[in-house]
Design a protein around this motif. Structure first.
Motif, PDB file in Angstrom:
ATOM      1  N   UNK A  44       0.801  -1.164  -0.064  1.00 24.11           N
ATOM      2  CA  UNK A  44      -0.079  -0.013  -0.120  1.00 24.11           C
ATOM      3  C   UNK A  44       0.897   1.469  -0.042  1.00 24.11           C
ATOM      4  N   UNK A  45       0.617   2.335  -0.757  1.00 26.73           N
ATOM      5  CA  UNK A  45       1.249   3.435  -1.046  1.00 26.73           C
ATOM      6  C   UNK A  45       0.588   4.759  -0.525  1.00 26.73           C
ATOM      7  N   UNK A  46       0.683   5.909  -1.226  1.00 33.84           N
ATOM      8  CA  UNK A  46      -0.125   6.984  -0.498  1.00 33.84           C
ATOM      9  C   UNK A  46      -1.512   7.021  -0.777  1.00 33.84           C
ATOM     10  N   UNK A  47      -2.272   7.508  -0.382  1.00 26.41           N
ATOM     11  CA  UNK A  47      -3.898   7.797  -0.858  1.00 26.41           C
ATOM     12  C   UNK A  47      -3.958   8.150  -2.095  1.00 26.41           C
ATOM     13  N   UNK A  48      -5.255   7.681  -2.521  1.00 27.03           N
ATOM     14  CA  UNK A  48      -5.601   7.940  -3.971  1.00 27.03           C
ATOM     15  C   UNK A  48      -5.645   9.590  -4.161  1.00 27.03           C
ATOM     16  N   UNK A  49      -6.108  10.208  -3.361  1.00 27.58           N
ATOM     17  CA  UNK A  49      -5.936  11.648  -3.510  1.00 27.58           C
ATOM     18  C   UNK A  49      -4.793  12.378  -3.732  1.00 27.58           C
ATOM     19  N   UNK A  50      -3.547  11.508  -3.143  1.00 30.92           N
ATOM     20  CA  UNK A  50      -2.291  12.095  -3.118  1.00 30.92           C
ATOM     21  C   UNK A  50      -1.341  11.535  -4.415  1.00 30.92           C
ATOM     22  N   UNK A  51      -2.089  10.752  -5.176  1.00 32.70           N
ATOM     23  CA  UNK A  51      -1.237  10.087  -6.264  1.00 32.70           C
ATOM     24  C   UNK A  51      -0.430  10.795  -7.221  1.00 32.70           C
ATOM     25  N   UNK A  74       0.216   1.673 -11.025  1.00 31.52           N
ATOM     26  CA  UNK A  74       0.019   2.080  -9.707  1.00 31.52           C
ATOM     27  C   UNK A  74       1.243   2.279  -8.844  1.00 31.52           C
ATOM     28  N   UNK A  75       2.395   1.785  -9.089  1.00 30.92           N
ATOM     29  CA  UNK A  75       3.645   2.041  -8.738  1.00 30.92           C
ATOM     30  C   UNK A  75       4.176   3.527  -9.112  1.00 30.92           C
ATOM     31  N   UNK A  76       3.773   3.887 -10.504  1.00 30.24           N
ATOM     32  CA  UNK A  76       4.239   4.990 -10.877  1.00 30.24           C
ATOM     33  C   UNK A  76       3.258   6.229 -10.146  1.00 30.24           C
ATOM     34  N   UNK A  77       1.939   5.913  -9.824  1.00 30.98           N
ATOM     35  CA  UNK A  77       1.197   6.960  -9.203  1.00 30.98           C
ATOM     36  C   UNK A  77       1.695   6.966  -7.655  1.00 30.98           C
TER      37      UNK A  77
END
Length: 599
Positions: A50-57, A466-469
């Motif tokens: 899990x990375x950053x929240x969707x809003x912060x991609x 998704x990794x790029x985001x």
């Protein structure tokens, strides 16, 4: 005869018993594995990736090298995540090896795919109502064109056709490139000109450099030696038509072109390193492609049981063909009493290993030619003697005009600098380099034993986007996972893993990556909310369409409609037994507090 009678008349009973055994052992095996967090492909917990929240991609500039199936799906998934995409392709159009050209490698005139359309499709683009069948190369090329139109790839991304990528390297620090990680130089640029990107997807494919083994004595021989890369048709080709030809290699292309050559050659031989394990195009003569039984239920079973049942099926095919009364009784139904299926069973026994241990040749068109002797089996070529003599490793000889090598290709990345790569098995999920991280992805270098390369490429592309985001990340223990999965692949698929570096187990690989993306079907929920769909998820072919039911950029209604029309050819007694055991296993797993990720 008694054994045949027992197998025939008690076949439904045997199916139920086998299903129960498979189900019970499969449930125990899965529960034990997932409790210990030891799966074929390492288990992923939500916090692992899990990375950053969707809003912060993040939005990034991404270079895609190649516009074949892998390149196209990479472009599409990156655009869906909002990235700025530039794609370089050395040919004049999209399609890669499926872009037909008389003077280029790739597909040949009568090429028919060896993967059924439900397994070859991308997960979010399929022609509703299309029956389960094999596409021709022309149909699949049209599918790729339709895919590009559907998602407006040409309009939304920058495509540079007839452009060869000559160099990809890390961008030097400082100056205009301080915020970038990679720079790319192409054949259309000035010598000192570079394009800068945050991320790079290498999608140039595995069919770039032909594997051309040297044959002892070829320098003194007058035999024409050619690679299948140059093959387009046998009829009318002076290298094959009316000539004496040795076809080397028993991969899917090798046996296909050998069958075509056998129709027009004066004499044709099929030279093989080892006997292939063949999957018939028409499985059990039921009218379905050979991958029809590549179901989730099958992949959830222990490999030993799959191998056992498969070996019993081969024994039954041989037994019914050898008994004249059985041939008259069955007349080829379910493949029983059928000469082609019996020959396939014989080849399977001679292959020297179980069905899950090796790469499968999913093409049986050459088998009738072995039976009518228009194609003669031979071992490997030992050497060439004189002007036209081929000496095989069993010391037999043949006078030959042409040798056609279907010996595959060598993975090569001549443009890639500063990155050492000996094998795609050194990459996480065959895609991500442990010394580089998520900014560089190799997409399309996964070849499942059953199932399509494009489906696996799409799953990698979804994860890479998704990794790029930065809404996903690579696991922290990347190197340990690579070593675990490399050892697993080389152990379980021991007969082919050393030679076919891209080989993976389709079901396990797709499910593992689906958990990274967050798109694995929730089977327990579906069981109680949509039982019809659950039966398709469990016992129909494990199509990529399953992975659009949920997760990023899901299309649940579209996926459900397509999946419900997919046939489920698993025999009902077998499916029923596995269903009961699976439900009991879920209840037991929930009670004990451990369960597989997709549950």
């Amino acid at each position: 005869a008694a054994v045949v009678l027992l197998l025939v008349f008690f076949w439904p009973v045997l199916l139920v018993v086998a299903g129960v055994l498979l189900g019970v052992h499969g449930v125990w095996h899965l529960c034990w594995r997932f409790k210990a967090r030891q799966t074929y492909y390492t288990r992923t917990l939500p916090g692992d990736v899990q990375g950053c929240p969707e809003a912060a991609k993040k939005r990034k500039r991404v270079c895609v090298i190649g516009a074949g199936p892998a390149g196209l799906v990479a472009v599409k998934e990156l655009l869906a995540e909002g990235h700025q995409v530039t794609c370089y392709e050395r040919n004049s159009d999209i399609g890669g090896v499926f872009l037909y050209g008389k003077d280029k490698g790739g597909v040949y005139d009568d090429c028919v795919l060896t993967i059924g359309n439900y397994m070859m499709t991308f997960s979010d683009y399929f022609q509703k109502g299309d029956r389960y069948r094999f596409w021709t190369h022309t149909e699949y090329f049209e599918y790729l064109q339709g895919y590009a139109r559907e998602f407006q790839l040409r309009e939304k991304a920058k495509f540079h056709f007839q452009t060869t990528v000559e160099a990809v390297e890390r961008a030097p620090a400082g100056g205009d490139s301080a915020a970038t990680q990679w720079r790319v130089h192409t054949s259309s640029m000035r010598p000192d000109e570079w394009e800068y990107f945050d991320c790079v997807a290498v999608c140039n494919g595995a069919h770039q450099q032909p594997n051309r083994p040297a044959l002892p004595g070829e320098d003194k021989s007058r035999i024409t030696i050619t690679h299948s890369e140059t093959y387009k048709r046998a009829q009318g080709d002076p290298r094959f038509d009316g000539k004496r030809v040795v076809c080397v290699g028993v991969g899917e292309t090798g046996v296909d072109v050998a069958a075509q050559v056998a129709k027009v050659a004066r004499k044709a031989y099929l030279s093989m390193r080892r006997t292939p394990h063949v999957v018939p195009r028409n499985i059990w003569n039921l009218g379905y492609p050979g991958d029809a039984f590549s179901t989730r239920a099958m992949f959830y079973c222990n490999h030993k049981y799959i191998n056992f049942l498969h070996s019993q099926d081969q024994t039954l095919k041989l037994s019914t063909f050898k008994a004249p009364w059985a041939r008259r009784l069955f007349r080829g139904k379910m493949g029983l009493g059928d000469a082609v299926h019996a020959k396939i069973a014989e080849l399977a026994e001679r292959s020297g290993g179980a069905v899950t241990q090796q790469f499968l040749t999913k093409n049986d068109v050459f088998v009738p030619h072995l039976l009518d002797h228009t194609l003669e089996e031979k071992p490997l070529i030992a050497r060439l003697e004189g002007s036209n003599t081929v000496v095989f490793t069993d010391d037999t000889t043949a006078e030959v005009d042409t040798i056609l090598l279907s010996t595959g290709y060598v993975d090569t990345f001549p443009f890639l600098r500063d990155v050492k790569l000996d094998s795609v098995r050194d990459l996480y999920k065959h895609a991500f380099h442990p010394d580089v991280g998520p900014s560089l992805a190799f997409i399309g270098f996964v070849r499942p034993g059953t199932g399509g390369v494009p489906a696996c490429a799409e799953m990698v592309a979804r994860y890479f986007a998704l990794l790029c985001s930065e809404t996903r990340r690579l696991p922290a223990d990347l190197q340990a996972r690579i070593q675990h999965e490399r050892g697993m692949e080389e152990t379980l698929m021991s007969l082919s893993a050393g030679r076919v570096k891209t080989l993976v187990m389709y079901g396990d690989y797709m499910e593992a990556l689906a958990n990274h993306v967050g798109c694995a079907p929730q089977l327990l929920r579906v069981l109680f909310t949509d039982p019809r769909l659950w039966l398709k998820l469990a016992f129909a072919v494990m199509s990529p369409l399953q992975f659009r039911l949920r997760g990023p950029h899901a299309r649940p209604d579209f996926a459900r409609e397509c999946l419900l029309q997919c046939p489920a050819p698993t025999p009902p007694p077998f499916a029923l037994a596995q269903s009961v055991c699976a439900v009991l296993g879920w209840a037991l797993g929930a009670a004990l507090g451990f369960r597989p990720p997709s549950w």
